[in-house]
Design a protein around this motif. Structure first.
Motif, PDB file in Angstrom:
ATOM      1  N   PHE A  20      -7.153   4.249   1.199  1.00  0.00           N
ATOM      2  CA  PHE A  20      -6.544   5.453   1.773  1.00  0.00           C
ATOM      3  C   PHE A  20      -6.517   6.552   0.726  1.00  0.00           C
ATOM      4  CE2 PHE A  20      -3.375   2.679   0.035  1.00  0.00           C
ATOM      5  CZ  PHE A  20      -2.437   3.474  -0.582  1.00  0.00           C
ATOM      6  N   LYS A  21      -6.420   7.782   1.161  1.00  0.00           N
ATOM      7  CA  LYS A  21      -6.600   8.917   0.259  1.00  0.00           C
ATOM      8  C   LYS A  21      -5.501   9.028  -0.795  1.00  0.00           C
ATOM      9  CE  LYS A  21      -4.343  12.361   3.242  1.00  0.00           C
ATOM     10  NZ  LYS A  21      -4.512  13.661   3.928  1.00  0.00           N
ATOM     11  N   ASN A  22      -4.339   8.450  -0.535  1.00  0.00           N
ATOM     12  CA  ASN A  22      -3.245   8.522  -1.503  1.00  0.00           C
ATOM     13  C   ASN A  22      -3.160   7.264  -2.365  1.00  0.00           C
ATOM     14  OD1 ASN A  22      -2.296  11.052  -0.526  1.00  0.00           O
ATOM     15  ND2 ASN A  22      -1.321  10.010   1.194  1.00  0.00           N
ATOM     16  N   ALA A  23      -4.252   6.517  -2.452  1.00  0.00           N
ATOM     17  CA  ALA A  23      -4.218   5.232  -3.159  1.00  0.00           C
ATOM     18  C   ALA A  23      -3.837   5.371  -4.626  1.00  0.00           C
ATOM     19  CB  ALA A  23      -5.570   4.538  -3.035  1.00  0.00           C
ATOM     20  N   SER A  24      -4.109   6.526  -5.231  1.00  0.00           N
ATOM     21  CA  SER A  24      -3.780   6.714  -6.651  1.00  0.00           C
ATOM     22  C   SER A  24      -2.481   7.498  -6.844  1.00  0.00           C
ATOM     23  CB  SER A  24      -4.926   7.423  -7.372  1.00  0.00           C
ATOM     24  OG  SER A  24      -5.190   8.691  -6.797  1.00  0.00           O
ATOM     25  N   ASN A  25      -1.626   7.540  -5.831  1.00  0.00           N
ATOM     26  CA  ASN A  25      -0.318   8.191  -5.988  1.00  0.00           C
ATOM     27  C   ASN A  25       0.578   7.439  -6.958  1.00  0.00           C
ATOM     28  OD1 ASN A  25      -1.058  10.171  -4.200  1.00  0.00           O
ATOM     29  ND2 ASN A  25       0.722   9.919  -2.863  1.00  0.00           N
ATOM     30  N   GLY A  26       0.289   6.172  -7.158  1.00  0.00           N
ATOM     31  CA  GLY A  26       1.007   5.365  -8.128  1.00  0.00           C
ATOM     32  C   GLY A  26       0.023   4.513  -8.889  1.00  0.00           C
ATOM     33  N   ARG A  27       0.510   3.883  -9.939  1.00  0.00           N
ATOM     34  CA  ARG A  27      -0.331   2.951 -10.704  1.00  0.00           C
ATOM     35  C   ARG A  27       0.182   1.547 -10.419  1.00  0.00           C
ATOM     36  NH1 ARG A  27      -2.211   3.028 -17.084  1.00  0.00           N
ATOM     37  NH2 ARG A  27      -4.015   1.710 -16.685  1.00  0.00           N
ATOM     38  N   TRP A  28      -0.521   0.857  -9.514  1.00  0.00           N
ATOM     39  CA  TRP A  28       0.006  -0.355  -8.903  1.00  0.00           C
ATOM     40  C   TRP A  28      -0.166  -1.567  -9.812  1.00  0.00           C
ATOM     41  CZ3 TRP A  28       2.533   2.401  -5.859  1.00  0.00           C
ATOM     42  CH2 TRP A  28       1.970   3.432  -5.116  1.00  0.00           C
ATOM     43  N   LEU A  29       0.958  -2.101 -10.251  1.00  0.00           N
ATOM     44  CA  LEU A  29       0.976  -3.273 -11.122  1.00  0.00           C
ATOM     45  C   LEU A  29       1.310  -4.545 -10.347  1.00  0.00           C
ATOM     46  CD1 LEU A  29       0.978  -4.385 -14.109  1.00  0.00           C
ATOM     47  CD2 LEU A  29       3.449  -4.016 -14.070  1.00  0.00           C
ATOM     48  N   VAL A  30       2.163  -4.418  -9.326  1.00  0.00           N
ATOM     49  CA  VAL A  30       2.627  -5.588  -8.582  1.00  0.00           C
ATOM     50  C   VAL A  30       2.526  -5.311  -7.086  1.00  0.00           C
ATOM     51  CG1 VAL A  30       4.139  -6.517 -10.374  1.00  0.00           C
ATOM     52  CG2 VAL A  30       5.009  -4.749  -8.827  1.00  0.00           C
ATOM     53  N   MET A  31       2.478  -6.393  -6.296  1.00  0.00           N
ATOM     54  CA  MET A  31       2.332  -6.271  -4.847  1.00  0.00           C
ATOM     55  C   MET A  31       2.926  -7.503  -4.186  1.00  0.00           C
ATOM     56  SD  MET A  31      -1.206  -5.864  -2.594  1.00  0.00           S
ATOM     57  CE  MET A  31      -2.007  -7.257  -3.405  1.00  0.00           C
ATOM     58  N   ASP A  32       3.461  -7.308  -2.974  1.00  0.00           N
ATOM     59  CA  ASP A  32       3.942  -8.433  -2.181  1.00  0.00           C
ATOM     60  C   ASP A  32       3.629  -8.163  -0.722  1.00  0.00           C
ATOM     61  OD1 ASP A  32       5.068 -10.926  -1.809  1.00  0.00           O
ATOM     62  OD2 ASP A  32       7.101 -10.160  -1.552  1.00  0.00           O
ATOM     63  N   ALA A  33       3.602  -9.223   0.072  1.00  0.00           N
ATOM     64  CA  ALA A  33       3.334  -9.111   1.501  1.00  0.00           C
ATOM     65  C   ALA A  33       4.417  -9.829   2.280  1.00  0.00           C
ATOM     66  CB  ALA A  33       1.957  -9.696   1.836  1.00  0.00           C
ATOM     67  N   GLY A  34       4.773  -9.282   3.434  1.00  0.00           N
ATOM     68  CA  GLY A  34       5.789  -9.883   4.286  1.00  0.00           C
ATOM     69  C   GLY A  34       6.213  -8.904   5.366  1.00  0.00           C
ATOM     70  N   ASP A  35       7.091  -9.356   6.219  1.00  0.00           N
ATOM     71  CA  ASP A  35       7.570  -8.528   7.333  1.00  0.00           C
ATOM     72  C   ASP A  35       8.829  -7.786   6.898  1.00  0.00           C
ATOM     73  OD1 ASP A  35       8.161  -7.359   9.727  1.00  0.00           O
ATOM     74  OD2 ASP A  35       8.420  -9.230  10.843  1.00  0.00           O
ATOM     75  N   ILE A  36       8.658  -6.577   6.382  1.00  0.00           N
ATOM     76  CA  ILE A  36       9.792  -5.826   5.847  1.00  0.00           C
ATOM     77  C   ILE A  36      10.775  -5.443   6.938  1.00  0.00           C
ATOM     78  CG2 ILE A  36      10.494  -3.696   4.675  1.00  0.00           C
ATOM     79  CD1 ILE A  36       7.886  -3.746   3.179  1.00  0.00           C
ATOM     80  N   ASP A  37      10.254  -4.952   8.053  1.00  0.00           N
ATOM     81  CA  ASP A  37      11.110  -4.382   9.093  1.00  0.00           C
ATOM     82  C   ASP A  37      11.417  -5.330  10.242  1.00  0.00           C
ATOM     83  OD1 ASP A  37       8.549  -4.436  10.034  1.00  0.00           O
ATOM     84  OD2 ASP A  37       8.289  -2.268  10.079  1.00  0.00           O
ATOM     85  N   GLY A  38      10.910  -6.566  10.170  1.00  0.00           N
ATOM     86  CA  GLY A  38      11.246  -7.545  11.181  1.00  0.00           C
ATOM     87  C   GLY A  38      10.597  -7.321  12.530  1.00  0.00           C
ATOM     88  N   ASP A  39       9.435  -6.636  12.560  1.00  0.00           N
ATOM     89  CA  ASP A  39       8.784  -6.363  13.846  1.00  0.00           C
ATOM     90  C   ASP A  39       7.694  -7.374  14.174  1.00  0.00           C
ATOM     91  OD1 ASP A  39       6.809  -5.658  12.091  1.00  0.00           O
ATOM     92  OD2 ASP A  39       6.513  -3.626  12.851  1.00  0.00           O
TER      93      ASP A  39
END
Length: 526
Positions: free
Chosen positions: A465-484
């Motif tokens: 996505f075009k904003n991929a470099s808005n941060g410098r990504w060191l860590v990542m996680d996956a899961g259902d944040i909003d419970g949908d």
């Protein structure tokens, strides 16, 4: 430091030609040189005895001469003015730990004549400049399935060392690792602040159980060191947002731990702990077996670089085994077969170049044939060779059923740090999401994050996505944040320094505007 790489040290430094095995002390006496051996033969003896052999053409003549060969010389006991300088080991306290481990020999282990032959082999055969490689893999801009949004709660400049999506759609937790002000931040499912909590150490891994959570802290300082001040703490999962959290100590005196795995290793129905104590010059992979009153400690591998472990019954004998990824020099994936009674038999499954910068792996059945495969990610560039490397990226090695692994897929992704495989689009196969901490910001900033949509037969559509470099990504996680009911992604940004010679302007922007955490909200479920 190049604008392309914006490189600085986070977890791993000095991995090229830097043997981490213990080197015994030797007598201070002349070493006979072996006139019959060539420089190439000597390189194989003294480099490949500690890690996979690195050919001269992998690095430029300048890098070999100014960075890598001097570092290798120190490992062989060859020092400027013939003196071992304690400044190699950081602070005086850290130097005591390293010197006690005898990693650097007090006297040369190679003759001066042989060293000159070895050195000349690399300098003669290395290219003046590395050829610039082209990108064959296309990354499509546009994530049709995810919406990008930045979490308003931030600790700028962000130094996010951990992000954890909480179970059952109740939000997320992230940590900020600034020295002397380590903060654990709890957000609800709407990403609103619940609480901030000072931890006095830098959290790096959080494991949620049914009633308890376990927080692993790397120590007082995230940057490379050999101190044993890491800690594992536990707390009862709060039943309400306002409920206070009390941390209790489970394990102390851990040597810069970065990962923990859980499992009943001895069949006593208690959950034991496998801790990757990464360290720096020294370190270890350690088993902590839970007893009646305390944990019993067994060192499984006495060397630095343990970065992730997986506990699984590999050979189906009823005992849990350990698979461990080692970085920091002798990189590879090791299988520790559980023989029972606290005994383990080690076998190397895979060996990687010390230039790989191994970061992460998953042990999963990717193609559904009933055999677990290896999804491997490499790309750490915080070392002596911060250049773009066309072998950094995401690898898939398929298992033939006999624990032989053959490469079936590779996607070049400069500076790749982590890949998560899940069925993000709910179509019955595994997709992948990956982040990079050292992408090619000048020419391909979109590789900061890549989503691999599985098209079948190990074909993937790479998207960003075009904003991929808005941060410098060191860590990542996956899961259902909003419970949908679908799987979201959380990316954590680590920005603390203004990168030298940054012509992109990114680092200045990050210091002021980068979020601590960004969310890729899955839109699969409306």
């Amino acid at each position: 430091m190049s604008a392309k790489y914006l490189s600085f040290s986070i977890f791993i430094i000095l991995i090229v030609c830097s043997c981490k095995e213990m080197v015994p002390k030797v007598e201070s006496k002349p070493i006979p040189h072996t006139t019959e051996l060539t420089g190439e033969a000597l390189a194989h003896i003294h480099c490949a005895s500690c890690h996979q052999f690195v050919p001269p053409d992998k690095l430029s003549k300048t890098i070999w001469k100014e960075d890598v060969l001097p570092a290798m010389a120190q490992r062989l006991g060859i020092y400027s003015n013939g003196i071992l300088n304690d400044s190699l080991f950081g602070s005086p306290e850290n130097a005591q730990i390293v010197k006690a481990a005898q990693i650097y020999p007090e006297s040369p282990v190679i003759s001066h004549e042989d060293w000159l032959k070895l050195e000349n082999f690399y300098l003669k055969n290395a290219p003046d400049e590395l050829q610039k490689t082209t990108y064959n893999e296309n990354i499509v801009l546009g994530l049709k399935q995810f919406n990008y949004k930045e979490v308003k709660v931030a600790h700028r400049p962000p130094m996010t060392t951990m992000v954890k999506i909480r179970k059952e759609g109740i939000g997320l937790i992230f940590s900020d690792g600034k020295p002397n002000s380590n903060v654990l931040t709890f957000l609800d499912k709407n990403l609103e602040l619940e609480k901030n909590m000072l931890t006095f150490q830098t959290p790096i891994h959080l494991e949620e159980k049914e009633d308890m959570s376990y927080l692993l802290s790397v120590g007082k300082n995230i940057f490379p060191n050999d101190f044993k001040n890491g800690r594992l703490q536990a707390y009862t999962n709060p039943s309400a947002a306002h409920e206070k959290i009390k941390l209790t100590s489970e394990l102390d005196n851990l040597q810069r731990p970065v990962h923990i795995a859980f499992g009943d290793m001895n069949g006593n129905r208690e959950e034991d702990l496998v801790v990757c104590e990464y360290g720096d010059h020294t370190g270890q992979l350690t088993l902590y077996e839970k007893g009646d009153d305390a944990y019993n400690r067994t060192v499984l591998k006495q060397e630095s670089g343990a970065i992730k472990s997986v506990v699984a019954d590999v050979n189906q004998d009823g005992r849990l085994d350990i698979i461990c990824l080692m970085a920091q020099g002798d990189e590879g994936i090791f299988y520790l077969e559980n023989l029972g009674l606290g005994n383990f038999k080690e076998k190397r499954w895979m060996q990687f170049s010390p230039l790989n910068g191994s970061q992460n792996f998953e042990f999963i059945d990717f193609n559904g044939d009933g055999f677990k495969d290896i999804l491997y990610t490499c790309g750490d560039n915080a070392d002596k060779t911060p250049i773009l490397k066309d072998y950094h990226g995401v690898y898939l090695f398929l298992n033939d059923g006999q624990m032989n692994f053959e490469q079936a897929y590779f996607f070049r992704m400069n500076g790749a740090y982590k890949t998560i495989s899940l069925d993000f689009d709910n179509d019955g196969d595994l997709d992948m999401a990956a982040i990079s901490f050292f992408p090619d910001y000048a020419e391909r900033p979109e590789e900061s994050f890549v989503y691999f949509e599985n098209q079948g037969d190990l074909n993937f559509k790479a998207q960003s996505f075009k904003n991929a470099s808005n941060g410098r990504w060191l860590v990542m996680d996956a899961g259902d944040i909003d419970g949908d009911g679908d799987i979201d992604l959380a990316l954590g940004s680590f920005v603390y320094f203004l990168a030298k010679d940054d012509a992109t302007g990114l680092s200045k922007r990050w210091l002021k505007r980068s979020p601590s955490v960004a969310i890729l909200e899955n839109t699969l479920v409306p």
